[in-house]
Motif scaffolding. Structure first.
Motif, PDB file in Angstrom:
ATOM      1  N   THR A   1       0.858  -1.184   0.000  1.00 53.16           N
ATOM      2  CA  THR A   1       0.000   0.000   0.000  1.00 53.16           C
ATOM      3  C   THR A   1       0.891   1.229   0.000  1.00 53.16           C
ATOM      4  O   THR A   1       1.682   1.427   0.933  1.00 53.16           O
ATOM      5  CB  THR A   1      -0.946   0.033   1.220  1.00 53.16           C
ATOM      6  OG1 THR A   1      -1.405   1.370   1.443  1.00 53.16           O
ATOM      7  CG2 THR A   1      -0.279  -0.465   2.493  1.00 53.16           C
TER       8      THR A   1
ATOM      9  N   LYS B   1     -18.212   1.580  -5.884  1.00 51.61           N
ATOM     10  CA  LYS B   1     -18.776   1.051  -4.653  1.00 51.61           C
ATOM     11  C   LYS B   1     -20.105   0.327  -4.819  1.00 51.61           C
ATOM     12  O   LYS B   1     -20.411  -0.574  -4.039  1.00 51.61           O
ATOM     13  CB  LYS B   1     -18.950   2.186  -3.633  1.00 51.61           C
ATOM     14  CG  LYS B   1     -17.650   2.792  -3.156  1.00 51.61           C
ATOM     15  CD  LYS B   1     -17.899   3.892  -2.138  1.00 51.61           C
ATOM     16  CE  LYS B   1     -16.596   4.469  -1.624  1.00 51.61           C
ATOM     17  NZ  LYS B   1     -16.824   5.560  -0.639  1.00 51.61           N
TER      18      LYS B   1
ATOM     19  N   GLY C   1     -12.081  -0.305   1.115  1.00 51.58           N
ATOM     20  CA  GLY C   1     -11.167   0.350   2.040  1.00 51.58           C
ATOM     21  C   GLY C   1     -11.822   0.972   3.246  1.00 51.58           C
ATOM     22  O   GLY C   1     -11.178   1.724   3.981  1.00 51.58           O
ATOM     23  N   SER C   2     -13.095   0.660   3.457  1.00 50.21           N
ATOM     24  CA  SER C   2     -13.803   1.170   4.625  1.00 50.21           C
ATOM     25  C   SER C   2     -14.884   0.166   4.992  1.00 50.21           C
ATOM     26  O   SER C   2     -15.129  -0.807   4.260  1.00 50.21           O
ATOM     27  CB  SER C   2     -14.416   2.547   4.338  1.00 50.21           C
ATOM     28  OG  SER C   2     -15.305   2.478   3.235  1.00 50.21           O
TER      29      SER C   2
ATOM     30  N   SER D   1     -18.037  -1.899   5.180  1.00 44.07           N
ATOM     31  CA  SER D   1     -18.924  -2.158   4.048  1.00 44.07           C
ATOM     32  C   SER D   1     -19.924  -3.256   4.407  1.00 44.07           C
ATOM     33  O   SER D   1     -19.623  -4.151   5.206  1.00 44.07           O
ATOM     34  CB  SER D   1     -18.114  -2.595   2.827  1.00 44.07           C
ATOM     35  OG  SER D   1     -18.949  -2.999   1.763  1.00 44.07           O
TER      36      SER D   1
ATOM     37  N   VAL E   1      -7.586  -3.980   0.193  1.00 41.22           N
ATOM     38  CA  VAL E   1      -8.100  -3.018   1.176  1.00 41.22           C
ATOM     39  C   VAL E   1      -7.293  -1.731   1.218  1.00 41.22           C
ATOM     40  O   VAL E   1      -7.549  -0.860   2.050  1.00 41.22           O
ATOM     41  CB  VAL E   1      -8.177  -3.649   2.587  1.00 41.22           C
ATOM     42  CG1 VAL E   1      -9.104  -4.857   2.578  1.00 41.22           C
ATOM     43  CG2 VAL E   1      -6.794  -4.041   3.103  1.00 41.22           C
TER      44      VAL E   1
ATOM     45  N   ALA F   1      -6.400   0.654   4.344  1.00 35.41           N
ATOM     46  CA  ALA F   1      -7.362   0.519   5.443  1.00 35.41           C
ATOM     47  C   ALA F   1      -6.764  -0.139   6.684  1.00 35.41           C
ATOM     48  O   ALA F   1      -7.041   0.279   7.820  1.00 35.41           O
ATOM     49  CB  ALA F   1      -8.595  -0.254   4.977  1.00 35.41           C
ATOM     50  N   LEU F   2      -5.975  -1.196   6.516  1.00 36.36           N
ATOM     51  CA  LEU F   2      -5.362  -1.828   7.686  1.00 36.36           C
ATOM     52  C   LEU F   2      -4.395  -0.862   8.374  1.00 36.36           C
ATOM     53  O   LEU F   2      -4.345  -0.792   9.609  1.00 36.36           O
ATOM     54  CB  LEU F   2      -4.632  -3.107   7.285  1.00 36.36           C
ATOM     55  CG  LEU F   2      -5.501  -4.335   7.003  1.00 36.36           C
ATOM     56  CD1 LEU F   2      -4.639  -5.476   6.457  1.00 36.36           C
ATOM     57  CD2 LEU F   2      -6.236  -4.781   8.256  1.00 36.36           C
TER      58      LEU F   2
ATOM     59  N   ARG G   1      -4.597   2.392   8.298  1.00 35.50           N
ATOM     60  CA  ARG G   1      -5.406   3.419   8.951  1.00 35.50           C
ATOM     61  C   ARG G   1      -6.025   2.897  10.251  1.00 35.50           C
ATOM     62  O   ARG G   1      -6.149   3.638  11.235  1.00 35.50           O
ATOM     63  CB  ARG G   1      -6.487   3.923   7.998  1.00 35.50           C
ATOM     64  CG  ARG G   1      -5.945   4.792   6.876  1.00 35.50           C
ATOM     65  CD  ARG G   1      -7.044   5.462   6.073  1.00 35.50           C
ATOM     66  NE  ARG G   1      -7.800   4.529   5.257  1.00 35.50           N
ATOM     67  CZ  ARG G   1      -9.029   4.112   5.522  1.00 35.50           C
ATOM     68  NH1 ARG G   1      -9.665   4.542   6.602  1.00 35.50           N
ATOM     69  NH2 ARG G   1      -9.642   3.268   4.704  1.00 35.50           N
ATOM     70  N   ALA G   2      -6.415   1.621  10.229  1.00 37.25           N
ATOM     71  CA  ALA G   2      -6.956   1.022  11.452  1.00 37.25           C
ATOM     72  C   ALA G   2      -5.896   1.001  12.553  1.00 37.25           C
ATOM     73  O   ALA G   2      -6.180   1.305  13.726  1.00 37.25           O
ATOM     74  CB  ALA G   2      -7.464  -0.386  11.167  1.00 37.25           C
TER      75      ALA G   2
END
Length: 274
Positions: A46, A188, A210-211, A213, A230, A233-234, A236-237
């Motif tokens: 990423t 989406k 990526g969020s 869903s 993703v 997203a990981l 950001r988590a």
């Protein structure tokens, strides 16, 4: 016994023949090795997650640093690694080919090229120019074994140009230019996804989720999607957990550690390999 680069690439290509699989995106060696323990069949880098780990904004990391990161992840895991290679670190087809050749030397099993320019006034390359860039990437791969997958990305929905018809036209052009897999991050709805899958069939499609869903893997598989990534997203988590805990410390609280992973579990995951 560790798999060779050729074995990783062969396994990665086979994943695209049928079914639907999740392609999670680690941002460093630790997150890559952890994902491997969970049984995933492949991983993808990423650009955003890696950039943040280095204290940079997305798309601002130099090519040499990205190449070193790709090599680091390839060497750290037996899983095939798909490279988020941004816009190919070049504008002209010749520059794209040179950058792709360097990326291939890291051992990646797949490599994506975006059609974004980085110029807010004209955020996307013209389709014909973008297709020539994709052809250059295809030639570079073919001249260096041909076993690395090429992913063509239409960045419309990320570049402020959410025109599905244009995105589909771009993906079809990239498929004709030699892309093995097609990707329009930002779509989406079921209708958008189904339209993209139908437009580039029989070539496989990557879907970004990526969020949070309501989609399940079974849902997108039924729409014909071959793989789900993703993005950041990981990362950001993970950053979300760090930020909540650190902001609590500023306020004199320590409750942000409530969901922290146990140290002994992490040590077990990362103990030296036999």
């Amino acid at each position: 016994m560790p798999r060779t680069v050729a074995e990783k690439r062969s396994a990665f290509r086979a994943l695209h023949d049928s079914g639907c699989f999740v392609l999670p995106n680690p941002w460093d060696i630790g997150s890559a090795r952890y994902l491997e323990t969970l049984g995933f069949k492949a991983i993808a880098t990423t650009s955003s997650g890696f950039a943040w780990s280095k204290g940079h904004a997305d798309n601002t990391v130099e090519r040499d640093a990205v190449l070193a990161h790709l090599k680091e992840l390839v060497d750290a895991t037996d899983l095939p690694v798909n490279a988020d290679f941004e816009s190919g670190f070049g504008k002209t087809p010749q520059e794209i080919a040179a950058s792709v050749k360097l990326a291939l030397a890291t051992g990646v099993a797949g490599l994506s090229i975006e059609d974004s320019t980085g110029d807010e006034s004209a955020p996307l390359f013209a389709i014909d120019v973008a297709a020539e860039r994709m052809k250059a990437a295809r030639r570079a791969i073919d001249e260096n074994g041909g076993d690395t997958l090429l992913i063509g990305r239409a960045e419309n929905f990320f570049a402020g140009k959410p025109d599905l018809d244009d995105a589909i036209a771009r993906l079809k052009a990239y498929a004709e230019a030699g892309a093995d897999c097609l990707y329009a991050p930002g779509i989406k709805t079921r209708e958008q996804i189904a339209a993209v899958v139908a437009a580039v069939a029989p070539k496989p499609v990557n879907l970004l989720i990526g969020s949070a869903s309501d989609f399940t893997l079974a849902d997108v598989a039924a729409l014909g999607v071959r793989r789900v990534s993703v993005g950041g997203a990981l990362a950001r988590a993970a950053w979300g957990g760090v930020m909540r805990a650190a902001e609590g410390l500023v306020e004199g609280r320590f409750d942000g550690f409530a969901d922290a992973a146990p140290g002994d579990k992490l040590n077990g995951i990362f103990k030296p390999r036999a």
